[in-house]
Design a protein around this motif. Structure first.
Motif, PDB file in Angstrom:
ATOM      1  N   THR A 122       0.815  -1.223   0.000  1.00  0.00           N
ATOM      2  CA  THR A 122       0.000   0.000   0.000  1.00  0.00           C
ATOM      3  C   THR A 122       0.845   1.267   0.000  1.00  0.00           C
ATOM      4  OG1 THR A 122      -0.152   0.250   2.410  1.00  0.00           O
ATOM      5  CG2 THR A 122      -1.695  -1.283   1.361  1.00  0.00           C
ATOM      6  N   GLY A 123       2.165   1.128   0.100  1.00  0.00           N
ATOM      7  CA  GLY A 123       3.028   2.296   0.100  1.00  0.00           C
ATOM      8  C   GLY A 123       2.764   3.194   1.299  1.00  0.00           C
ATOM      9  N   GLU A 124       2.635   4.486   1.057  1.00  0.00           N
ATOM     10  CA  GLU A 124       2.381   5.451   2.124  1.00  0.00           C
ATOM     11  C   GLU A 124       0.891   5.573   2.447  1.00  0.00           C
ATOM     12  OE1 GLU A 124       4.869   7.470   3.801  1.00  0.00           O
ATOM     13  OE2 GLU A 124       6.013   5.821   2.948  1.00  0.00           O
ATOM     14  N   LYS A 125       0.048   4.985   1.617  1.00  0.00           N
ATOM     15  CA  LYS A 125      -1.399   5.138   1.771  1.00  0.00           C
ATOM     16  C   LYS A 125      -1.946   4.210   2.850  1.00  0.00           C
ATOM     17  CE  LYS A 125      -5.734   4.840  -0.816  1.00  0.00           C
ATOM     18  NZ  LYS A 125      -6.366   4.496  -2.124  1.00  0.00           N
ATOM     19  N   ALA A 126      -2.712   4.769   3.780  1.00  0.00           N
ATOM     20  CA  ALA A 126      -3.391   3.960   4.792  1.00  0.00           C
ATOM     21  C   ALA A 126      -4.671   3.399   4.187  1.00  0.00           C
ATOM     22  CB  ALA A 126      -3.709   4.803   6.015  1.00  0.00           C
ATOM     23  N   VAL A 127      -4.915   2.105   4.386  1.00  0.00           N
ATOM     24  CA  VAL A 127      -6.094   1.467   3.795  1.00  0.00           C
ATOM     25  C   VAL A 127      -6.931   0.788   4.875  1.00  0.00           C
ATOM     26  CG1 VAL A 127      -4.936   1.099   1.584  1.00  0.00           C
ATOM     27  CG2 VAL A 127      -4.872  -0.702   3.312  1.00  0.00           C
ATOM     28  N   ASP A 128      -8.253   0.794   4.662  1.00  0.00           N
ATOM     29  CA  ASP A 128      -9.155   0.074   5.556  1.00  0.00           C
ATOM     30  C   ASP A 128      -9.829  -1.049   4.772  1.00  0.00           C
ATOM     31  OD1 ASP A 128     -11.152   1.249   4.017  1.00  0.00           O
ATOM     32  OD2 ASP A 128     -11.688   2.729   5.521  1.00  0.00           O
ATOM     33  N   GLU A 129     -10.893  -1.606   5.330  1.00  0.00           N
ATOM     34  CA  GLU A 129     -11.523  -2.786   4.737  1.00  0.00           C
ATOM     35  C   GLU A 129     -12.187  -2.518   3.387  1.00  0.00           C
ATOM     36  OE1 GLU A 129     -11.416  -3.371   9.210  1.00  0.00           O
ATOM     37  OE2 GLU A 129     -11.918  -1.740   7.840  1.00  0.00           O
ATOM     38  N   GLY A 193      14.089   0.431   5.603  1.00  0.00           N
ATOM     39  CA  GLY A 193      13.353   0.574   6.851  1.00  0.00           C
ATOM     40  C   GLY A 193      12.162   1.505   6.794  1.00  0.00           C
ATOM     41  N   ARG A 194      11.842   2.025   5.603  1.00  0.00           N
ATOM     42  CA  ARG A 194      10.730   2.973   5.489  1.00  0.00           C
ATOM     43  C   ARG A 194       9.378   2.275   5.356  1.00  0.00           C
ATOM     44  NH1 ARG A 194      11.045   8.034   4.438  1.00  0.00           N
ATOM     45  NH2 ARG A 194       9.236   7.948   3.035  1.00  0.00           N
ATOM     46  N   GLN A 195       9.376   0.977   5.084  1.00  0.00           N
ATOM     47  CA  GLN A 195       8.115   0.268   4.860  1.00  0.00           C
ATOM     48  C   GLN A 195       7.311   0.155   6.154  1.00  0.00           C
ATOM     49  OE1 GLN A 195      11.153  -1.001   4.886  1.00  0.00           O
ATOM     50  NE2 GLN A 195      11.237  -3.205   5.309  1.00  0.00           N
ATOM     51  N   TYR A 196       5.991   0.317   6.011  1.00  0.00           N
ATOM     52  CA  TYR A 196       5.094   0.194   7.158  1.00  0.00           C
ATOM     53  C   TYR A 196       4.823  -1.278   7.461  1.00  0.00           C
ATOM     54  CZ  TYR A 196       3.906   5.147   7.503  1.00  0.00           C
ATOM     55  OH  TYR A 196       3.947   6.504   7.723  1.00  0.00           O
ATOM     56  N   ALA A 226      -3.182  -3.135  14.979  1.00  0.00           N
ATOM     57  CA  ALA A 226      -3.175  -2.014  15.919  1.00  0.00           C
ATOM     58  C   ALA A 226      -3.537  -0.726  15.170  1.00  0.00           C
ATOM     59  CB  ALA A 226      -1.810  -1.885  16.578  1.00  0.00           C
ATOM     60  N   PRO A 227      -4.024   0.286  15.886  1.00  0.00           N
ATOM     61  CA  PRO A 227      -4.518   1.495  15.212  1.00  0.00           C
ATOM     62  C   PRO A 227      -3.476   2.265  14.405  1.00  0.00           C
ATOM     63  CG  PRO A 227      -5.300   1.405  17.483  1.00  0.00           C
ATOM     64  CD  PRO A 227      -4.281   0.322  17.335  1.00  0.00           C
ATOM     65  N   GLN A 228      -2.197   2.195  14.822  1.00  0.00           N
ATOM     66  CA  GLN A 228      -1.165   2.985  14.160  1.00  0.00           C
ATOM     67  C   GLN A 228      -0.039   2.103  13.627  1.00  0.00           C
ATOM     68  OE1 GLN A 228      -1.307   6.215  13.507  1.00  0.00           O
ATOM     69  NE2 GLN A 228      -3.235   6.536  14.609  1.00  0.00           N
ATOM     70  N   PRO A 229      -0.050   1.764  12.337  1.00  0.00           N
ATOM     71  CA  PRO A 229       1.093   1.027  11.772  1.00  0.00           C
ATOM     72  C   PRO A 229       2.367   1.855  11.929  1.00  0.00           C
ATOM     73  CG  PRO A 229      -0.759   1.125  10.227  1.00  0.00           C
ATOM     74  CD  PRO A 229      -1.068   2.084  11.337  1.00  0.00           C
ATOM     75  N   VAL A 230       3.494   1.180  11.997  1.00  0.00           N
ATOM     76  CA  VAL A 230       4.765   1.898  12.154  1.00  0.00           C
ATOM     77  C   VAL A 230       5.766   1.395  11.130  1.00  0.00           C
ATOM     78  CG1 VAL A 230       4.482   2.445  14.598  1.00  0.00           C
ATOM     79  CG2 VAL A 230       5.479   0.262  13.946  1.00  0.00           C
ATOM     80  N   VAL A 274      -5.256  -0.111   8.559  1.00  0.00           N
ATOM     81  CA  VAL A 274      -5.880   0.384   9.788  1.00  0.00           C
ATOM     82  C   VAL A 274      -7.172  -0.400  10.081  1.00  0.00           C
ATOM     83  CG1 VAL A 274      -4.908   2.696   9.619  1.00  0.00           C
ATOM     84  CG2 VAL A 274      -7.073   2.197   8.475  1.00  0.00           C
ATOM     85  N   PRO A 275      -7.502  -0.586  11.375  1.00  0.00           N
ATOM     86  CA  PRO A 275      -8.644  -1.418  11.782  1.00  0.00           C
ATOM     87  C   PRO A 275      -9.945  -0.609  11.894  1.00  0.00           C
ATOM     88  CG  PRO A 275      -7.400  -0.823  13.706  1.00  0.00           C
ATOM     89  CD  PRO A 275      -6.695  -0.171  12.535  1.00  0.00           C
ATOM     90  N   GLU A 276     -10.388  -0.029  10.803  1.00  0.00           N
ATOM     91  CA  GLU A 276     -11.529   0.878  10.831  1.00  0.00           C
ATOM     92  C   GLU A 276     -12.773   0.226  11.430  1.00  0.00           C
ATOM     93  OE1 GLU A 276     -13.224   4.662  10.120  1.00  0.00           O
ATOM     94  OE2 GLU A 276     -11.145   3.984   9.894  1.00  0.00           O
ATOM     95  N   ARG A 277     -13.143  -0.950  10.940  1.00  0.00           N
ATOM     96  CA  ARG A 277     -14.392  -1.579  11.375  1.00  0.00           C
ATOM     97  C   ARG A 277     -14.296  -2.082  12.819  1.00  0.00           C
ATOM     98  NH1 ARG A 277     -16.985  -5.857   8.103  1.00  0.00           N
ATOM     99  NH2 ARG A 277     -18.856  -4.990   9.089  1.00  0.00           N
ATOM    100  N   LEU A 278     -13.126  -2.522  13.211  1.00  0.00           N
ATOM    101  CA  LEU A 278     -12.933  -3.000  14.578  1.00  0.00           C
ATOM    102  C   LEU A 278     -13.138  -1.858  15.569  1.00  0.00           C
ATOM    103  CD1 LEU A 278     -12.150  -5.669  15.998  1.00  0.00           C
ATOM    104  CD2 LEU A 278      -9.774  -4.892  15.947  1.00  0.00           C
TER     105      LEU A 278
END
Length: 298
Positions: A122-129, A193-196, A226-230, A274-278
């Motif tokens: 997903t690169g830099e983009k945060a994705v949900d379900e 090391g930049r990959q989430y 978890a809510p915040q990938p690193v 990200v765990p949007e639905r959870l």
């Protein structure tokens, strides 16, 4: 959830064994699916590759949880091992889905294991379900894995796909291989090391699976992360700090490709999930941060 009868496939694995301990400690009756003749009423014989399940043993179960499948990081991805990973998940899920659909009184929920590999890189983009599947072996595997549960869905059974991230645990799974390296002072970032990395503490993984069973409003895909990938470099720093070890090493991408083969693409790829639905369903994480999760594992 009131005292229930719950069937678990993959009960001897990292997540499955922790889930079984949690359920039994709360007084639930757990039925384990085993690949041999059942030795009592708390076991059910099945053979996922042959698509066989002793469906009669699932009678009276309130929930069926399928966590079975060969480990993604256990071996190089040869053609033979990719077939093993696929057959255990796809054929096993299809067999279980058909078995629960055939019962006169089916379980009220079928929780089917899946993975954030569904989204690919997903690169830099945060994705949900709501995000579509990515490209490559893992996304294709996850799509087929989830589609294999069709019989349960068509029978009207609430079916939930637990798209799990990297489980932070001291023993077992991918993280179980990281701890010894970092303890020996050999840990370091992978590639640049930049990959989430989207992670979840084992405690929260088990709690989330139980939340999926209990929450009637949840069906379809749910991200268990978890809510915040690193980023991998942040994880490297946390592991060194918590274990009091230096982290001077970095494994260059070309070396990973030589050592890991095709799997290196997923190790170096970025999965910002990200765990949007959870979260929307009211789930609360006990160990939401990466340092919290690592300390909990220890």
């Amino acid at each position: 959830m009131e005292r229930s009868r719950i069937a678990v496939a993959g009960a001897s694995g990292l997540i499955g064994s922790a889930l079984v301990r949690s359920l039994v400690s709360d007084g639930h009756e757990v039925v384990r699916l085993v690949r041999r003749a059942a030795r009592g009423g708390d076991e059910v014989c099945w053979d996922p590759e042959r698509q066989y399940v002793d469906a009669a043993g699932l009678a009276g179960c309130d929930a069926v949880v399928n966590l079975a499948g060969a480990g993604v990081g256990d071996h190089r991805w040869t053609d033979a091992y990719k077939k093993t990973m696929r057959d255990g998940r796809v054929l096993g899920t299809a067999a279980l889905a058909e078995a629960v659909a055939s019962l006169d009184t089916p379980p009220r929920v079928f929780v089917c294991g899946s993975a954030i590999g569904f989204y690919g890189h997903t690169g830099e983009k945060a994705v949900d379900e709501s995000a579509p599947p990515g490209d490559g072996f893992l996304p294709e595997l996850c799509v087929a894995w989830e589609e294999a549960a069709a019989a349960a869905q068509e029978a009207g059974i609430r079916t939930v796909f637990a798209r799990t991230g990297m489980v932070v645990a001291r023993r077992g799974g991918a993280w179980g291989r990281l701890f010894p390296l970092f303890k020996a002072g050999l840990g370091g970032r992978l590639g640049d090391g930049r990959q989430y990395w989207s992670f979840i503490a084992l405690h929260d993984e088990v709690a989330a699976l139980r939340h999926l069973m209990d929450t009637e409003s949840l069906s379809g895909p749910v991200n268990l992360t978890a809510p915040q990938p690193v980023r991998n470099r942040e994880i490297t720093a946390v592991m060194g700090r918590v274990l009091h070890r230096p982290t001077p090493f970095a494994v260059p991408a070309p070396v990973l490709r030589v050592v890991l083969g095709e799997m290196a693409g997923d190790v170096l790829g970025s999965a910002r999930v990200v765990p949007e639905r959870l979260l929307e369903s009211g789930f609360s994480f006990a160990f939401p941060g990466i340092e919290d999760a690592v300390r909990a594992a220890l």
